[in-house]
Motif scaffolding. Structure first.
Motif, PDB file in Angstrom:
ATOM      1  N   PRO A 405       2.423  -5.019  -2.914  1.00  0.00           N
ATOM      2  CA  PRO A 405       2.566  -4.441  -4.271  1.00  0.00           C
ATOM      3  C   PRO A 405       1.442  -3.501  -4.660  1.00  0.00           C
ATOM      4  O   PRO A 405       1.659  -2.566  -5.443  1.00  0.00           O
ATOM      5  CB  PRO A 405       2.606  -5.684  -5.167  1.00  0.00           C
ATOM      6  CG  PRO A 405       3.138  -6.774  -4.296  1.00  0.00           C
ATOM      7  CD  PRO A 405       2.569  -6.489  -2.940  1.00  0.00           C
ATOM      8  N   MET A 406       0.245  -3.703  -4.166  1.00  0.00           N
ATOM      9  CA  MET A 406      -0.878  -2.844  -4.551  1.00  0.00           C
ATOM     10  C   MET A 406      -1.289  -1.889  -3.433  1.00  0.00           C
ATOM     11  O   MET A 406      -2.084  -0.967  -3.671  1.00  0.00           O
ATOM     12  CB  MET A 406      -2.088  -3.716  -4.909  1.00  0.00           C
ATOM     13  CG  MET A 406      -2.497  -4.646  -3.798  1.00  0.00           C
ATOM     14  SD  MET A 406      -3.793  -5.786  -4.273  1.00  0.00           S
ATOM     15  CE  MET A 406      -3.815  -6.885  -2.840  1.00  0.00           C
ATOM     16  N   CYS A 407      -0.771  -2.102  -2.209  1.00  0.00           N
ATOM     17  CA  CYS A 407      -1.239  -1.311  -1.068  1.00  0.00           C
ATOM     18  C   CYS A 407      -0.160  -0.425  -0.452  1.00  0.00           C
ATOM     19  O   CYS A 407      -0.377   0.131   0.633  1.00  0.00           O
ATOM     20  CB  CYS A 407      -1.801  -2.222   0.024  1.00  0.00           C
ATOM     21  SG  CYS A 407      -3.292  -3.123  -0.431  1.00  0.00           S
ATOM     22  N   LEU A 408       1.022  -0.263  -1.084  1.00  0.00           N
ATOM     23  CA  LEU A 408       2.105   0.506  -0.458  1.00  0.00           C
ATOM     24  C   LEU A 408       1.705   1.952  -0.192  1.00  0.00           C
ATOM     25  O   LEU A 408       2.025   2.510   0.873  1.00  0.00           O
ATOM     26  CB  LEU A 408       3.358   0.458  -1.333  1.00  0.00           C
ATOM     27  CG  LEU A 408       4.275  -0.761  -1.132  1.00  0.00           C
ATOM     28  CD1 LEU A 408       5.472  -0.688  -2.073  1.00  0.00           C
ATOM     29  CD2 LEU A 408       4.732  -0.865   0.317  1.00  0.00           C
ATOM     30  N   ASP A 409       1.007   2.560  -1.104  1.00  0.00           N
ATOM     31  CA  ASP A 409       0.607   3.950  -0.896  1.00  0.00           C
ATOM     32  C   ASP A 409      -0.327   4.081   0.300  1.00  0.00           C
ATOM     33  O   ASP A 409      -0.210   5.018   1.103  1.00  0.00           O
ATOM     34  CB  ASP A 409      -0.080   4.494  -2.154  1.00  0.00           C
ATOM     35  CG  ASP A 409       0.889   4.607  -3.322  1.00  0.00           C
ATOM     36  OD1 ASP A 409       2.115   4.673  -3.080  1.00  0.00           O
ATOM     37  OD2 ASP A 409       0.405   4.605  -4.483  1.00  0.00           O
ATOM     38  N   GLN A 410      -1.263   3.146   0.440  1.00  0.00           N
ATOM     39  CA  GLN A 410      -2.168   3.174   1.585  1.00  0.00           C
ATOM     40  C   GLN A 410      -1.420   2.893   2.894  1.00  0.00           C
ATOM     41  O   GLN A 410      -1.745   3.477   3.931  1.00  0.00           O
ATOM     42  CB  GLN A 410      -3.292   2.143   1.403  1.00  0.00           C
ATOM     43  CG  GLN A 410      -4.383   2.564   0.431  1.00  0.00           C
ATOM     44  CD  GLN A 410      -3.921   2.463  -1.020  1.00  0.00           C
ATOM     45  OE1 GLN A 410      -2.849   1.904  -1.324  1.00  0.00           O
ATOM     46  NE2 GLN A 410      -4.714   3.023  -1.936  1.00  0.00           N
ATOM     47  N   TYR A 411      -0.418   2.011   2.833  1.00  0.00           N
ATOM     48  CA  TYR A 411       0.373   1.734   4.028  1.00  0.00           C
ATOM     49  C   TYR A 411       1.108   2.990   4.503  1.00  0.00           C
ATOM     50  O   TYR A 411       1.143   3.310   5.694  1.00  0.00           O
ATOM     51  CB  TYR A 411       1.406   0.639   3.747  1.00  0.00           C
ATOM     52  CG  TYR A 411       0.830  -0.760   3.520  1.00  0.00           C
ATOM     53  CD1 TYR A 411      -0.497  -1.049   3.796  1.00  0.00           C
ATOM     54  CD2 TYR A 411       1.633  -1.781   3.004  1.00  0.00           C
ATOM     55  CE1 TYR A 411      -1.013  -2.312   3.568  1.00  0.00           C
ATOM     56  CE2 TYR A 411       1.136  -3.045   2.782  1.00  0.00           C
ATOM     57  CZ  TYR A 411      -0.191  -3.315   3.063  1.00  0.00           C
ATOM     58  OH  TYR A 411      -0.700  -4.572   2.837  1.00  0.00           O
ATOM     59  N   ILE A 452       8.215  -8.224  10.288  1.00  0.00           N
ATOM     60  CA  ILE A 452       8.081  -6.777  10.541  1.00  0.00           C
ATOM     61  C   ILE A 452       9.153  -6.003   9.784  1.00  0.00           C
ATOM     62  O   ILE A 452       8.875  -4.960   9.159  1.00  0.00           O
ATOM     63  CB  ILE A 452       8.163  -6.506  12.058  1.00  0.00           C
ATOM     64  CG1 ILE A 452       6.961  -7.145  12.784  1.00  0.00           C
ATOM     65  CG2 ILE A 452       8.206  -5.007  12.337  1.00  0.00           C
ATOM     66  CD1 ILE A 452       7.037  -7.053  14.288  1.00  0.00           C
ATOM     67  N   ASN A 453      10.384  -6.491   9.836  1.00  0.00           N
ATOM     68  CA  ASN A 453      11.465  -5.790   9.147  1.00  0.00           C
ATOM     69  C   ASN A 453      11.246  -5.777   7.630  1.00  0.00           C
ATOM     70  O   ASN A 453      11.518  -4.765   6.965  1.00  0.00           O
ATOM     71  CB  ASN A 453      12.816  -6.476   9.463  1.00  0.00           C
ATOM     72  CG  ASN A 453      13.224  -6.255  10.904  1.00  0.00           C
ATOM     73  OD1 ASN A 453      12.848  -5.246  11.522  1.00  0.00           O
ATOM     74  ND2 ASN A 453      14.012  -7.159  11.446  1.00  0.00           N
ATOM     75  N   ALA A 454      10.762  -6.875   7.086  1.00  0.00           N
ATOM     76  CA  ALA A 454      10.521  -6.923   5.634  1.00  0.00           C
ATOM     77  C   ALA A 454       9.448  -5.925   5.226  1.00  0.00           C
ATOM     78  O   ALA A 454       9.586  -5.230   4.199  1.00  0.00           O
ATOM     79  CB  ALA A 454      10.115  -8.349   5.230  1.00  0.00           C
ATOM     80  N   LEU A 455       8.378  -5.845   6.019  1.00  0.00           N
ATOM     81  CA  LEU A 455       7.324  -4.877   5.695  1.00  0.00           C
ATOM     82  C   LEU A 455       7.813  -3.439   5.882  1.00  0.00           C
ATOM     83  O   LEU A 455       7.468  -2.543   5.094  1.00  0.00           O
ATOM     84  CB  LEU A 455       6.100  -5.152   6.577  1.00  0.00           C
ATOM     85  CG  LEU A 455       4.862  -4.283   6.311  1.00  0.00           C
ATOM     86  CD1 LEU A 455       4.394  -4.428   4.876  1.00  0.00           C
ATOM     87  CD2 LEU A 455       3.748  -4.640   7.289  1.00  0.00           C
ATOM     88  N   MET A 459       7.941  -0.315   3.082  1.00  0.00           N
ATOM     89  CA  MET A 459       7.295   0.974   3.303  1.00  0.00           C
ATOM     90  C   MET A 459       8.281   2.137   3.195  1.00  0.00           C
ATOM     91  O   MET A 459       7.898   3.265   2.879  1.00  0.00           O
ATOM     92  CB  MET A 459       6.613   1.003   4.682  1.00  0.00           C
ATOM     93  CG  MET A 459       5.436   0.062   4.806  1.00  0.00           C
ATOM     94  SD  MET A 459       4.720   0.037   6.464  1.00  0.00           S
ATOM     95  CE  MET A 459       4.232   1.752   6.640  1.00  0.00           C
ATOM     96  N   LYS A 460       9.573   1.888   3.456  1.00  0.00           N
ATOM     97  CA  LYS A 460      10.571   2.962   3.429  1.00  0.00           C
ATOM     98  C   LYS A 460      11.127   3.213   2.020  1.00  0.00           C
ATOM     99  O   LYS A 460      11.853   4.195   1.816  1.00  0.00           O
ATOM    100  CB  LYS A 460      11.739   2.599   4.362  1.00  0.00           C
ATOM    101  CG  LYS A 460      11.402   2.757   5.835  1.00  0.00           C
ATOM    102  CD  LYS A 460      11.093   4.208   6.171  1.00  0.00           C
ATOM    103  CE  LYS A 460      10.846   4.418   7.646  1.00  0.00           C
ATOM    104  NZ  LYS A 460      10.526   5.839   7.965  1.00  0.00           N
ATOM    105  N   ARG A 461      10.840   2.365   1.090  1.00  0.00           N
ATOM    106  CA  ARG A 461      11.354   2.563  -0.268  1.00  0.00           C
ATOM    107  C   ARG A 461      10.687   3.725  -0.948  1.00  0.00           C
ATOM    108  O   ARG A 461       9.533   4.019  -0.735  1.00  0.00           O
ATOM    109  CB  ARG A 461      11.159   1.271  -1.093  1.00  0.00           C
ATOM    110  CG  ARG A 461      12.054   0.135  -0.669  1.00  0.00           C
ATOM    111  CD  ARG A 461      11.766  -1.102  -1.506  1.00  0.00           C
ATOM    112  NE  ARG A 461      12.603  -2.222  -1.108  1.00  0.00           N
ATOM    113  CZ  ARG A 461      12.507  -3.447  -1.627  1.00  0.00           C
ATOM    114  NH1 ARG A 461      11.603  -3.712  -2.560  1.00  0.00           N
ATOM    115  NH2 ARG A 461      13.315  -4.408  -1.218  1.00  0.00           N
TER     116      ARG A 461
END
Length: 461
Positions: A405-411, A452-455, A459-461
């Motif tokens: 929730p807080m790191c999606l942009d960095q991912y 892995i699939n959940a992460l 990331m693709k959203r």
């Protein structure tokens, strides 16, 4: 006419032979026995090639004192004046002219070797054995003497009640409770004569005792936490390691001891050890103590953040090349994030008690997510995926999902994170196929693929 005459002469000759044969039998019977016997012809068959005749014999009731012969399975010769039991088989041997006897069919049916031995034994009882048996019968008929002897025998096997009570009273003096044991251990540990080896042994005993909540609280009330902190500040890394082990076991799931440990300065001491050069075995135990102190304790977590705890852990994460300390650090951060998330979700319930509301308030003061983002943990945790250990990768994936929730942009801006996830998914999908071949449809590798699939979806959203 001549034919009839020859036939008549042959018949007369045969009749003469038969009369002579009967006379011979009558003569033999008269010579060999002076007792009346009833001979019953055996119609079932003959033995001895037709030379013998078999009969069943019964003895007259007025025999008097006859010598009774006990038949056996084999034929045996009868002497003059001997009698046989009823049901025996008696035959006349035409070759020897003597009578022979053996067991009858019904007798032979029930006549076993065990019966023979029993009869032989019973028939040969000596006078000494008879006297011994009579004496035992008298003892059995005298219950008073028997009971007295039995009581004496029982008394000789057991100790008197007074003696047992005296021994038990002495044993009570030697039995120590856990409280007494801990007091003795602390006194020995605080003694100036106690060597380092002895202190290590005492700490090992304390660690075993403080797993119980009551014992850990008693140790804290006795001042044991101060001695443990002194061990953490020791220059001997063995004492540091053992002291951290005792502290972690004492504060684990024990709020009362957690509070006293923070008040005694345990948090600052643990962070200092992690920030200085120490053997890896010491830092492993210190991380165990730190995680136990912070778990389900928002007050300690807030002080941990305010004292630069995340900065200390980030430097330790970068310095660890083997992955052992990295995994422990990431697991501790994942636990802290999950605790706050669970409390926040529970706070949505309509009915809450006062204690739960207080916990929600305390967790709201812990700014963990912001600190993780500020200290660069969104880029540090993905480095653990480079490990070859499946357990390390699993811990990293769980932490990445919790921090999403807080790191999606960095991912998304990470140069190699997406490629690493796709490569790992291909690798673990092959392992899943191997699991399915052996019948494990929802195995360990399938669980990693789901992470892995959940992460990847986030990331693709």
């Amino acid at each position: 006419m001549e034919l009839i005459s020859s036939r008549a002469r042959g018949a007369a000759f045969l009749l003469l032979l038969l009369l002579l044969h009967c006379c011979q039998i009558d003569t033999i019977l008269g010579q060999k026995s002076d007792r009346a016997l009833t001979v019953v012809e055996n119609t079932e068959g003959r033995e001895g090639g037709g030379a013998d005749e078999e009969a069943e014999v019964s003895v007259d009731e007025d025999e008097g004192d006859l010598e009774v012969v006990q038949p056996t399975e084999d034929w045996q010769t009868l002497k003059p004046g001997q009698a046989v039991p009823a049901g025996s088989h008696v035959r006349l041997n035409l070759q020897t002219g003597q009578r022979e006897v053996k067991l009858g069919e019904e007798q032979l049916k029930y006549w076993t070797q065990e019966h023979k031995e029993t009869e032989e034994h019973q028939s040969t009882i000596s006078p000494v054995e008879l006297k011994r048996a009579m004496k035992k019968m008298k003892e059995d008929l005298n219950p008073v003497s028997k009971d007295t002897h039995q009581q004496d025998s029982v008394a000789s096997k057991y100790r008197p009640l007074e003696e047992l009570r005296r021994d038990m009273a002495q044993l009570d003096l030697l039995v120590e409770t856990d409280v007494q044991i801990m007091k003795r251990l602390l006194d020995q540990f605080n003694s100036s004569k106690c060597t380092t080896e002895q202190k290590l042994s005492l700490l090992l005993e304390l660690e075993y005792l403080v797993h119980q909540v009551d014992n850990a609280q008693t140790l804290s009330s006795m001042g044991g936490l101060q001695l443990i902190l002194e061990g953490l500040n020791s220059t001997d890394f063995r004492l540091q390691e053992s002291s951290a082990f005792v502290l972690g076991s004492a504060v684990s799931s024990n709020p009362e001891v957690q509070v006293k440990a923070v008040e005694c300065g345990a948090l600052q001491t643990l962070l200092t050890i992690l920030a200085t050069a120490q053997p890896i075995r010491v830092k492993k135990k210190v991380l165990f103590a730190l995680a136990s102190l912070l778990r389900n304790f928002p007050y300690a977590q807030r002080h941990f953040l305010s004292h630069g705890g995340l900065q200390v852990l980030s430097e330790l994460f970068r310095a660890d090349g083997g992955g052992v300390l990295r995994t422990r650090i990431v697991t501790m951060l994942y636990d802290m994030i999950s605790e706050k998330e669970l409390i926040s979700q529970a706070g949505l319930d309509l009915v809450l008690d006062a204690s739960h509301e207080e916990r929600v308030r305390q967790y709201s003061e812990v700014s963990l997510q912001g600190e993780l983002l500020e200290k660069g943990w969104c880029n540090l945790v993905p480095q653990l995926l480079e490990s070859t250990e499946h357990d390390y990768r699993e811990k990293a994936l769980r932490a990445l999902l919790a921090m999403a929730p807080m790191c999606l942009d960095q991912y998304r801006s990470h140069s190699s994170l997406l490629g690493s996830l796709l490569s790992l998914r291909d690798q673990y999908q092959e392992m899943v196929q191997s699991e399915m071949i052996v019948g494990e449809e929802n195995g360990y590798y399938a669980e990693i693929v789901e992470l892995i699939n959940a992460l990847h979806v986030k990331m693709k959203r």
